[in-house]
Motif scaffolding. Structure first.
Motif, mmCIF file in Angstrom:
data_model
loop_
_atom_site.group_PDB
_atom_site.id
_atom_site.type_symbol
_atom_site.label_atom_id
_atom_site.label_comp_id
_atom_site.label_asym_id
_atom_site.label_seq_id
_atom_site.Cartn_x
_atom_site.Cartn_y
_atom_site.Cartn_z
ATOM 1 N N GLU A 21 0.881 -1.243 -0.058
ATOM 2 C CA GLU A 21 0.054 -0.056 0.076
ATOM 3 C C GLU A 21 0.740 1.350 0.036
ATOM 4 O O GLU A 21 2.030 1.162 0.470
ATOM 5 C CB GLU A 21 -0.830 0.075 1.101
ATOM 6 C CG GLU A 21 -1.715 -1.075 1.546
ATOM 7 C CD GLU A 21 -1.398 -1.869 2.674
ATOM 8 O OE1 GLU A 21 -2.073 -2.567 3.305
ATOM 9 O OE2 GLU A 21 -0.024 -2.022 2.677
ATOM 10 N N SER A 22 0.142 2.188 -0.572
ATOM 11 C CA SER A 22 0.662 3.626 -0.229
ATOM 12 C C SER A 22 -0.065 4.576 -0.669
ATOM 13 O O SER A 22 -1.344 4.403 -0.855
ATOM 14 C CB SER A 22 1.934 3.728 -1.522
ATOM 15 O OG SER A 22 1.335 3.911 -2.778
ATOM 16 N N GLY A 23 0.124 5.706 -0.099
ATOM 17 C CA GLY A 23 -0.751 7.076 -0.291
ATOM 18 C C GLY A 23 -1.491 7.488 0.999
ATOM 19 O O GLY A 23 -2.383 8.453 0.947
ATOM 20 N N GLY A 24 -1.015 6.956 1.955
ATOM 21 C CA GLY A 24 -1.752 7.322 3.377
ATOM 22 C C GLY A 24 -0.980 8.783 3.843
ATOM 23 O O GLY A 24 -0.263 9.305 3.025
ATOM 24 N N GLY A 25 -1.604 9.253 4.584
ATOM 25 C CA GLY A 25 -1.046 10.663 5.158
ATOM 26 C C GLY A 25 -2.036 11.378 6.290
ATOM 27 O O GLY A 25 -3.153 10.669 6.709
ATOM 28 N N VAL A 26 -1.653 12.716 6.234
ATOM 29 C CA VAL A 26 -2.338 13.614 7.235
ATOM 30 C C VAL A 26 -3.198 14.546 6.293
ATOM 31 O O VAL A 26 -2.865 15.141 5.450
ATOM 32 C CB VAL A 26 -1.607 14.259 8.334
ATOM 33 C CG1 VAL A 26 -2.580 15.086 9.094
ATOM 34 C CG2 VAL A 26 -0.844 13.435 8.937
ATOM 35 N N VAL A 27 -4.433 14.665 6.580
ATOM 36 C CA VAL A 27 -5.399 15.755 5.763
ATOM 37 C C VAL A 27 -6.137 16.143 6.639
ATOM 38 O O VAL A 27 -6.650 15.809 7.657
ATOM 39 C CB VAL A 27 -5.984 14.814 4.680
ATOM 40 C CG1 VAL A 27 -7.076 13.718 4.906
ATOM 41 C CG2 VAL A 27 -6.541 15.733 3.467
ATOM 42 N N GLN A 28 -6.875 17.356 6.325
ATOM 43 C CA GLN A 28 -8.008 18.060 6.937
ATOM 44 C C GLN A 28 -9.489 17.607 6.522
ATOM 45 O O GLN A 28 -9.444 17.203 5.463
ATOM 46 C CB GLN A 28 -7.839 19.586 6.664
ATOM 47 C CG GLN A 28 -6.718 20.388 7.694
ATOM 48 C CD GLN A 28 -6.652 21.880 7.388
ATOM 49 O OE1 GLN A 28 -7.448 22.425 6.553
ATOM 50 N NE2 GLN A 28 -6.337 22.448 8.347
ATOM 51 N N ALA A 29 -10.137 17.555 7.615
ATOM 52 C CA ALA A 29 -11.695 17.195 7.193
ATOM 53 C C ALA A 29 -11.948 17.965 5.996
ATOM 54 O O ALA A 29 -11.529 19.028 5.680
ATOM 55 C CB ALA A 29 -12.394 17.492 8.351
ATOM 56 N N GLY A 30 -12.906 17.125 4.978
ATOM 57 C CA GLY A 30 -13.193 17.652 3.539
ATOM 58 C C GLY A 30 -12.149 17.432 2.720
ATOM 59 O O GLY A 30 -12.375 17.753 1.450
ATOM 60 N N GLY A 31 -10.919 17.076 3.044
ATOM 61 C CA GLY A 31 -9.939 16.899 1.891
ATOM 62 C C GLY A 31 -9.817 15.399 1.537
ATOM 63 O O GLY A 31 -10.837 14.891 1.729
ATOM 64 N N SER A 32 -9.010 15.264 0.398
ATOM 65 C CA SER A 32 -8.896 13.872 -0.297
ATOM 66 C C SER A 32 -7.671 13.332 0.011
ATOM 67 O O SER A 32 -6.641 13.914 -0.107
ATOM 68 C CB SER A 32 -9.302 14.188 -1.604
ATOM 69 O OG SER A 32 -10.334 14.630 -1.786
ATOM 70 N N LEU A 33 -7.654 11.835 -0.331
ATOM 71 C CA LEU A 33 -6.370 11.229 -0.541
ATOM 72 C C LEU A 33 -6.910 9.961 -1.449
ATOM 73 O O LEU A 33 -7.759 9.455 -1.549
ATOM 74 C CB LEU A 33 -5.996 10.427 0.869
ATOM 75 C CG LEU A 33 -5.311 11.568 2.133
ATOM 76 C CD1 LEU A 33 -5.046 10.578 3.283
ATOM 77 C CD2 LEU A 33 -4.039 11.866 1.597
ATOM 78 N N ARG A 34 -5.778 9.470 -2.118
ATOM 79 C CA ARG A 34 -5.856 8.240 -2.943
ATOM 80 C C ARG A 34 -4.876 7.201 -2.331
ATOM 81 O O ARG A 34 -3.616 7.483 -2.417
ATOM 82 C CB ARG A 34 -5.635 8.574 -4.343
ATOM 83 C CG ARG A 34 -5.952 7.496 -5.225
ATOM 84 C CD ARG A 34 -5.782 7.515 -6.753
ATOM 85 N NE ARG A 34 -4.516 7.615 -7.040
ATOM 86 C CZ ARG A 34 -3.996 7.419 -8.431
ATOM 87 N NH1 ARG A 34 -4.899 7.199 -9.413
ATOM 88 N NH2 ARG A 34 -2.871 7.397 -8.799
ATOM 89 N N LEU A 35 -5.384 6.128 -1.949
ATOM 90 C CA LEU A 35 -4.753 4.832 -1.662
ATOM 91 C C LEU A 35 -4.249 4.170 -2.868
ATOM 92 O O LEU A 35 -5.304 3.967 -3.734
ATOM 93 C CB LEU A 35 -4.991 4.280 -0.648
ATOM 94 C CG LEU A 35 -5.647 4.649 0.747
ATOM 95 C CD1 LEU A 35 -6.244 4.054 1.734
ATOM 96 C CD2 LEU A 35 -4.476 5.616 1.410
ATOM 97 N N SER A 36 -3.176 3.607 -3.121
ATOM 98 C CA SER A 36 -2.682 2.336 -4.055
ATOM 99 C C SER A 36 -2.298 1.340 -3.340
ATOM 100 O O SER A 36 -1.843 1.219 -2.220
ATOM 101 C CB SER A 36 -1.882 2.964 -4.986
ATOM 102 O OG SER A 36 -1.899 4.262 -5.665
#
Length: 121
Positions: free
Chosen positions: A6-21
């Motif tokens: 896996e990759s793509g995790g992180g810290v984001v503010q509410a309402g934001g986006s992330l994409r995991l692979s």
């Protein structure tokens, strides 16, 4: 040997986006269901989403419907989880998992090492 990375995790503010692979190897991609489950501190595993690369069937747990989208690139043996409008309750370690027979990611036989997703309010 089945491997899921896996990759793509992180810290984001509410309402934001992330994409995991999730890059899969060691098995015939189209013969397995591949998906994601998550585990927050002090809580049990929750099946988030799954896809059948063979026919495109998908599964989503109710809390993520309309916000998360799972997809697969069969040429790259890769599954993606696009996560939009993230909420603090989405904070967890997300694991990619795979299984040739089951459909609920919580019970899949193979899993990766996990990637942390943290959503701040």
């Amino acid at each position: 040997e089945v491997q899921l990375v896996e990759s793509g995790g992180g810290v984001v503010q509410a309402g934001g986006s992330l994409r995991l692979s999730c890059v899969a190897s060691g098995f015939r991609f189209e013969d397995f269901a591949i998906g994601w489950f998550r585990q927050a501190p002090g809580k049990g595993r929750e099946g988030v989403s799954a896809i059948s690369p063979n026919d495109g069937r998908t599964y989503y747990t109710e809390p993520v419907k309309g916000r998360f989208t799972i997809s697969s690139d069969n040429a790259k043996n890769t599954v993606y989880l696009q996560m939009n409008n993230l909420k603090p309750e989405d904070t967890a370690v997300y694991y990619c998992a795979a299984d040739p027979y089951r459909w609920n990611p919580v019970f899949f036989s193979y899993k990766g090492q996990g990637t942390q997703v943290t959503v701040s309010s």
